[in-house]
Design a protein around this motif. Structure first.
Motif, mmCIF file in Angstrom:
data_model
loop_
_atom_site.group_PDB
_atom_site.id
_atom_site.type_symbol
_atom_site.label_atom_id
_atom_site.label_comp_id
_atom_site.label_asym_id
_atom_site.label_seq_id
_atom_site.Cartn_x
_atom_site.Cartn_y
_atom_site.Cartn_z
ATOM 1 N N ASN A 235 13.783 2.564 -32.920
ATOM 2 C CA ASN A 235 12.540 2.981 -33.579
ATOM 3 C C ASN A 235 12.254 4.462 -33.355
ATOM 4 N N HIS A 236 12.327 4.904 -32.118
ATOM 5 C CA HIS A 236 12.003 6.299 -31.850
ATOM 6 C C HIS A 236 13.128 7.245 -32.276
ATOM 7 N N HIS A 237 14.352 6.725 -32.407
ATOM 8 C CA HIS A 237 15.432 7.537 -32.971
ATOM 9 C C HIS A 237 15.106 7.888 -34.430
ATOM 10 N N VAL A 238 14.685 6.892 -35.204
ATOM 11 C CA VAL A 238 14.315 7.135 -36.607
ATOM 12 C C VAL A 238 13.127 8.086 -36.689
ATOM 13 N N LEU A 239 12.110 7.865 -35.848
ATOM 14 C CA LEU A 239 10.923 8.722 -35.886
ATOM 15 C C LEU A 239 11.266 10.157 -35.502
ATOM 16 N N PHE A 240 12.154 10.332 -34.528
ATOM 17 C CA PHE A 240 12.539 11.681 -34.113
ATOM 18 C C PHE A 240 13.361 12.367 -35.201
ATOM 19 N N ASP A 241 14.355 11.671 -35.737
ATOM 20 C CA ASP A 241 15.202 12.272 -36.775
ATOM 21 C C ASP A 241 14.412 12.639 -38.025
ATOM 22 N N SER A 242 13.370 11.871 -38.318
ATOM 23 C CA SER A 242 12.577 12.136 -39.526
ATOM 24 C C SER A 242 11.469 13.157 -39.286
ATOM 25 N N GLY A 243 11.312 13.614 -38.040
ATOM 26 C CA GLY A 243 10.270 14.589 -37.739
ATOM 27 C C GLY A 243 8.898 13.983 -37.539
ATOM 28 N N ALA A 244 8.802 12.656 -37.495
ATOM 29 C CA ALA A 244 7.499 12.008 -37.299
ATOM 30 C C ALA A 244 6.998 12.192 -35.871
ATOM 31 N N ILE A 245 7.920 12.458 -34.929
ATOM 32 C CA ILE A 245 7.533 12.834 -33.576
ATOM 33 C C ILE A 245 8.321 14.079 -33.194
ATOM 34 N N HIS A 246 7.759 14.859 -32.286
ATOM 35 C CA HIS A 246 8.474 16.031 -31.777
ATOM 36 C C HIS A 246 8.094 16.226 -30.319
ATOM 37 N N ILE A 247 8.806 17.129 -29.648
ATOM 38 C CA ILE A 247 8.635 17.347 -28.211
ATOM 39 C C ILE A 247 8.381 18.827 -27.972
ATOM 40 N N PHE A 251 7.820 19.254 -22.495
ATOM 41 C CA PHE A 251 8.410 17.917 -22.583
ATOM 42 C C PHE A 251 7.344 16.832 -22.810
ATOM 43 N N VAL A 252 6.373 17.190 -23.621
ATOM 44 C CA VAL A 252 5.359 16.226 -24.053
ATOM 45 C C VAL A 252 5.698 15.793 -25.473
ATOM 46 N N VAL A 253 5.645 14.481 -25.734
ATOM 47 C CA VAL A 253 5.950 13.926 -27.051
ATOM 48 C C VAL A 253 4.675 13.900 -27.887
ATOM 49 N N TRP A 254 4.791 14.373 -29.140
ATOM 50 C CA TRP A 254 3.649 14.439 -30.048
ATOM 51 C C TRP A 254 3.924 13.647 -31.321
ATOM 52 N N ASP A 255 2.873 13.059 -31.860
ATOM 53 C CA ASP A 255 2.909 12.453 -33.190
ATOM 54 C C ASP A 255 2.701 13.577 -34.197
ATOM 55 N N SER A 256 3.733 13.898 -34.984
ATOM 56 C CA SER A 256 3.659 15.028 -35.916
ATOM 57 C C SER A 256 2.735 14.765 -37.089
ATOM 58 N N ILE A 257 2.531 13.499 -37.418
ATOM 59 C CA ILE A 257 1.695 13.160 -38.576
ATOM 60 C C ILE A 257 0.223 13.175 -38.206
ATOM 61 N N GLU A 258 -0.122 12.500 -37.107
ATOM 62 C CA GLU A 258 -1.516 12.443 -36.664
ATOM 63 C C GLU A 258 -1.887 13.636 -35.789
ATOM 64 N N GLN A 259 -0.870 14.410 -35.358
ATOM 65 C CA GLN A 259 -1.067 15.559 -34.479
ATOM 66 C C GLN A 259 -1.777 15.159 -33.197
ATOM 67 N N TYR A 285 12.128 20.122 -38.487
ATOM 68 C CA TYR A 285 11.897 18.720 -38.779
ATOM 69 C C TYR A 285 10.450 18.279 -38.648
ATOM 70 N N ALA A 286 9.713 18.810 -37.670
ATOM 71 C CA ALA A 286 8.315 18.403 -37.518
ATOM 72 C C ALA A 286 7.504 18.892 -38.703
ATOM 73 N N SER A 287 6.324 18.323 -38.908
ATOM 74 C CA SER A 287 5.450 18.762 -39.996
ATOM 75 C C SER A 287 5.273 20.266 -39.903
ATOM 76 N N PRO A 288 5.292 20.985 -41.029
ATOM 77 C CA PRO A 288 5.238 22.451 -40.996
ATOM 78 C C PRO A 288 4.120 23.016 -40.149
ATOM 79 N N GLN A 289 2.929 22.377 -40.149
ATOM 80 C CA GLN A 289 1.815 22.912 -39.381
ATOM 81 C C GLN A 289 2.006 22.728 -37.886
ATOM 82 N N ASP A 290 3.021 21.936 -37.485
ATOM 83 C CA ASP A 290 3.238 21.664 -36.072
ATOM 84 C C ASP A 290 4.386 22.476 -35.487
#
Length: 293
Positions: A235-247, A251-259, A285-290
């Motif tokens: 699950n988190h592999h897909v989210l990371f590859d798609s840019g839905a999460i970033h680090i 080394f803090v993990v962020w939700d790129s969509i909800e920020q 990969y992360a949302s442009p604003q992030d």
């Protein structure tokens, strides 16, 4: 009523079929838009046309780095604003996530090494292997897609099965990864996801996935070593590859969509992760604003 999108090959139009113009392509159902380069929407993309319209396109034959649509001045063809992840662009992302094949049509254009001399030509089925955003030659954000050609093992076997039920054994020009690198990273983390801590147990033992942070294929050209890899659950592999999460650099993990902050990345002393790779992932990969997070 909207016409249902048809994926894969169109019966009666095998690879290599030539067309005089866009109307012939549309009438055949091989590529329906009379102008747009991408036939797609939020449900997926079924075909693209490569005809030299975007200066950032790169055509290597069995691999294409394709520029998304939007943001151009129709009079000059120059990029005048950022592209958005909508319409055909989101369609190609959806096809990547759903593993749908995309028909590639090449149109004649100056300097097109793999293009036909005239008109258009259907050049086969391609996977959407990756997608990311970048700053294009005109200085605006563009969405880019790497497509890799499906190479059938047996053309005769494929023709003997109807297109609607066809299952294709295939090979494609993908990067060969060093499995020992992924196994080492997973061993350091005892196959527990670095984001959620989940360790999946199967009848054959624990399961986790090695996720590259900066992609190996062009144009990313990241290294295949432990500092450029994470141990993640599917699950988190897909989210990371798609840019839905970033680090971030802490080394803090962020939700790129909800920020929003998800939590600290799980780490062990043996596994030294390269900050430059995390920054590259955020930038592309992360949302442009992030990107600056």
């Amino acid at each position: 009523m909207a016409r249902q999108r048809e994926y894969g090959e169109i019966p009666g139009y095998p690879e290599g079929t030539e067309f005089t113009n866009r109307k012939e392509l549309a009438d055949a159902g091989v590529h329906r838009p009379l102008q747009g380069g991408i036939s797609g929407g939020k449900d997926g993309a079924d075909s693209i046309a490569v005809s030299g319209g975007y200066p950032d396109d790169e055509d290597f034959g069995n691999e294409i780095i394709y520029t998304g649509q939007g943001g151009r001045d129709p009079a000059t063809g120059k990029q005048v604003r950022d592209q958005e992840l909508v319409l055909g662009n989101i369609g190609l992302v959806r096809s990547r996530l759903d593993n749908r094949l995309v028909r590639v049509i090449r149109g004649a254009h100056k300097g097109g090494k793999h293009a036909p001399e005239r008109g258009y030509r259907y050049d086969g089925l391609f996977w959407v292997d990756d997608y990311w955003h970048d700053i294009g030659r005109d200085g605006y954000r563009i969405w880019r897609f790497r497509l890799v050609k499906l190479v059938p093992d047996s053309d005769s076997a494929r023709r003997s099965v109807p297109a609607s039920t066809r299952r294709t054994e295939s090979v494609s020009s993908r990067i060969v990864r060093d499995r020992t690198v992924a196994e080492q990273v997973k061993a350091w983390h005892n196959s527990a996801c670095q984001v959620c801590g989940t360790c999946l147990q199967t009848v054959a033992g624990p399961y986790a996935e090695g996720a590259h942070i900066q992609g190996l294929g062009r144009p990313h050209n990241g290294p295949d070593d432990e500092s450029n890899m994470l141990c993640l659950c599917p699950n988190h592999h897909v989210l990371f590859d798609s840019g839905a999460i970033h680090i971030d650099d802490d080394f803090v993990v962020w939700d790129s969509i909800e920020q929003t902050r998800i939590g600290p990345l799980r780490r062990v002393s043996e596994h030294r992760i390269g900050l430059d790779f995390l920054r590259y992932h955020r930038q592309h990969y992360a949302s442009p604003q992030d990107r600056a997070s």
